[in-house]
Design a protein around this motif. Structure first.
Motif, mmCIF file in Angstrom:
data_model
loop_
_atom_site.group_PDB
_atom_site.id
_atom_site.type_symbol
_atom_site.label_atom_id
_atom_site.label_comp_id
_atom_site.label_asym_id
_atom_site.label_seq_id
_atom_site.Cartn_x
_atom_site.Cartn_y
_atom_site.Cartn_z
ATOM 1 N N LEU A 101 24.824 -27.110 -11.092
ATOM 2 C CA LEU A 101 26.200 -26.435 -10.787
ATOM 3 C C LEU A 101 27.172 -26.529 -12.109
ATOM 4 N N ALA A 102 27.199 -27.855 -12.528
ATOM 5 C CA ALA A 102 27.997 -28.168 -13.882
ATOM 6 C C ALA A 102 27.556 -27.256 -15.027
ATOM 7 N N ASN A 103 26.286 -26.804 -15.103
ATOM 8 C CA ASN A 103 25.898 -26.064 -16.319
ATOM 9 C C ASN A 103 26.619 -24.625 -15.959
ATOM 10 N N LEU A 104 26.797 -24.254 -14.851
ATOM 11 C CA LEU A 104 27.111 -22.838 -14.564
ATOM 12 C C LEU A 104 28.484 -22.682 -14.629
ATOM 13 N N ALA A 105 29.310 -23.825 -14.532
ATOM 14 C CA ALA A 105 30.794 -23.954 -14.585
ATOM 15 C C ALA A 105 31.443 -23.687 -15.910
ATOM 16 N N ASP A 106 32.713 -23.070 -15.597
ATOM 17 C CA ASP A 106 33.508 -22.870 -16.871
ATOM 18 C C ASP A 106 34.583 -24.181 -16.755
ATOM 19 N N LEU A 107 34.628 -24.809 -15.529
ATOM 20 C CA LEU A 107 35.403 -25.837 -15.239
ATOM 21 C C LEU A 107 34.767 -26.838 -13.836
ATOM 22 N N VAL A 108 34.869 -28.118 -14.489
ATOM 23 C CA VAL A 108 34.427 -28.855 -13.304
ATOM 24 C C VAL A 108 35.323 -30.022 -12.898
ATOM 25 N N LEU A 109 35.644 -30.056 -11.362
ATOM 26 C CA LEU A 109 36.573 -31.012 -11.060
ATOM 27 C C LEU A 109 35.861 -32.171 -10.137
ATOM 28 N N LEU A 110 36.333 -33.289 -10.316
ATOM 29 C CA LEU A 110 35.718 -34.376 -9.433
ATOM 30 C C LEU A 110 36.856 -35.016 -8.602
ATOM 31 N N PRO A 111 36.952 -34.701 -7.558
ATOM 32 C CA PRO A 111 37.963 -35.113 -6.577
ATOM 33 C C PRO A 111 37.621 -36.833 -6.283
ATOM 34 N N PHE A 112 38.632 -37.560 -6.128
ATOM 35 C CA PHE A 112 38.449 -39.047 -5.911
ATOM 36 C C PHE A 112 39.632 -39.448 -4.917
ATOM 37 N N ARG A 113 39.497 -40.173 -3.891
ATOM 38 C CA ARG A 113 40.450 -40.816 -3.155
ATOM 39 C C ARG A 113 41.108 -42.156 -3.757
ATOM 40 N N ASP A 114 42.072 -42.761 -3.084
ATOM 41 C CA ASP A 114 42.797 -43.945 -3.663
ATOM 42 C C ASP A 114 42.032 -45.067 -3.106
ATOM 43 N N SER A 115 40.645 -45.227 -3.210
ATOM 44 C CA SER A 115 40.058 -46.235 -2.715
ATOM 45 C C SER A 115 39.147 -46.730 -4.255
ATOM 46 N N SER A 136 42.836 -36.947 -4.922
ATOM 47 C CA SER A 136 43.004 -36.163 -3.809
ATOM 48 C C SER A 136 43.432 -36.799 -2.576
ATOM 49 N N GLN A 137 44.100 -36.269 -1.632
ATOM 50 C CA GLN A 137 44.592 -36.912 -0.374
ATOM 51 C C GLN A 137 45.493 -38.240 -0.792
ATOM 52 N N TRP A 138 46.408 -37.962 -1.732
ATOM 53 C CA TRP A 138 46.867 -39.091 -2.440
ATOM 54 C C TRP A 138 48.417 -39.729 -1.543
ATOM 55 N N PRO A 139 48.495 -40.708 -1.398
ATOM 56 C CA PRO A 139 49.410 -41.316 -0.444
ATOM 57 C C PRO A 139 50.847 -40.916 -0.957
ATOM 58 N N ALA A 140 51.587 -40.516 0.025
ATOM 59 C CA ALA A 140 53.189 -40.097 -0.145
ATOM 60 C C ALA A 140 53.995 -41.244 -0.017
ATOM 61 N N ASP A 141 53.782 -42.445 0.791
ATOM 62 C CA ASP A 141 54.442 -43.601 0.951
ATOM 63 C C ASP A 141 54.655 -44.170 -0.384
ATOM 64 N N PRO A 142 55.833 -44.431 -0.984
ATOM 65 C CA PRO A 142 55.941 -45.124 -2.040
ATOM 66 C C PRO A 142 55.439 -46.416 -2.650
ATOM 67 N N ALA A 143 55.273 -47.265 -1.685
ATOM 68 C CA ALA A 143 54.577 -48.586 -2.063
ATOM 69 C C ALA A 143 52.943 -47.986 -2.161
ATOM 70 N N ALA A 144 52.396 -47.321 -1.210
ATOM 71 C CA ALA A 144 50.901 -46.781 -1.275
ATOM 72 C C ALA A 144 50.693 -46.074 -2.453
ATOM 73 N N HIS A 145 51.758 -45.367 -2.920
ATOM 74 C CA HIS A 145 51.492 -44.690 -4.194
ATOM 75 C C HIS A 145 51.493 -45.336 -5.369
ATOM 76 N N ARG A 146 52.430 -46.425 -5.346
ATOM 77 C CA ARG A 146 52.398 -47.354 -6.633
ATOM 78 C C ARG A 146 51.160 -48.175 -6.740
ATOM 79 N N ALA A 149 48.107 -46.836 -5.526
ATOM 80 C CA ALA A 149 47.290 -46.204 -5.797
ATOM 81 C C ALA A 149 46.869 -45.885 -7.436
ATOM 82 N N GLN A 150 48.490 -45.752 -7.738
ATOM 83 C CA GLN A 150 48.371 -45.640 -9.409
ATOM 84 C C GLN A 150 48.132 -47.126 -10.025
ATOM 85 N N ALA A 151 48.406 -47.964 -9.516
ATOM 86 C CA ALA A 151 47.854 -49.348 -10.413
ATOM 87 C C ALA A 151 46.455 -49.197 -10.406
#
Length: 212
Positions: free
Chosen positions: A94-108, A130-140, A142-144
């Protein structure tokens, strides 16, 4: 020739199907004609009713080849291909067919370790939190974790897609005639990111602003 976006990745449960439909819906809202292509054997084809885009069942290899050939013959459509987890050979095809490849991942850490390998394996792909936490502490937190594990690929990560319970509406067989504005805006913002990567012009999204 149509533009093809593939949502791939070896890790299951990252929201590939949900994001494929979000991208398709957002593209349609921005004035594009879109087909959302199902390849995940664990999923079922969804109804066209109330959708602005066309769902297509390509779980059979013959149907996948057929829809790709059709997309290659048209110039004003977009194809969004929903991949499945733990299918390296299929992802490579599929990647060979694509103009753009996206790889989703969650905060684990598990998701991030897997997408790290996929980013190394597919040098033209982009990571999509994807499905990124909205709670500020959880967001921080996930970003870390992202900075720690994926810092070397920060230039290949898109803006996070927040967790929205309403996204499950897009995976119903028949979606409601009216969707929540929060979901609509999230789909439009995601589609805009995709169009910017593809260098595609689109209609103004002003009509999709939050109600006042």
């Amino acid at each position: 020739m149509a533009q093809i976006v593939c949502v791939l990745g070896n890790k299951g449960g990252t929201g590939k199907t949900t994001l494929s439909h979000m991208i398709s819906h957002g593209m349609a809202l921005l004035g594009k004609r879109v087909v959302c292509v199902l390849t995940d054997l664990e999923r079922e084809r969804l109804s066209k009713e109330n959708r602005l885009y066309l769902p297509f069942d390509a779980r059979d290899a013959g149907n996948l080849a057929k829809v790709v050939a059709t997309l290659n013959d048209v110039g004003d459509w977009f194809g969004v291909i929903d991949g499945g987890g733990n299918r390296s050979d299929t992802d490579s095809h599929l990647a060979n067919l694509a103009d753009l490849v996206l790889l989703p991942f969650r905060d684990s850490h598990e998701d991030m370790r897997t997408v790290l390998r996929d980013l190394e394996w597919m040098p033209r792909a982009w990571g999509l939190p994807s499905q990124w936490p909205a709670d500020p502490a959880a967001h921080r937190m996930a970003q870390a974790a992202t900075d720690e594990l994926l810092g070397a690929f920060g230039h290949r990560l898109l803006d996070p897609i927040p967790h929205l319970a309403a996204t499950k509406l897009l995976l119903q067989d028949r979606i409601p005639a009216t969707l929540p504005w929060q979901l609509t805006n999230a789909c439009v913002e995601l589609a805009m990111q995709v169009f910017e990567l593809l260098d595609i012009q689109y209609e103004s999204p002003e009509a999709f602003a939050a109600p006042r």
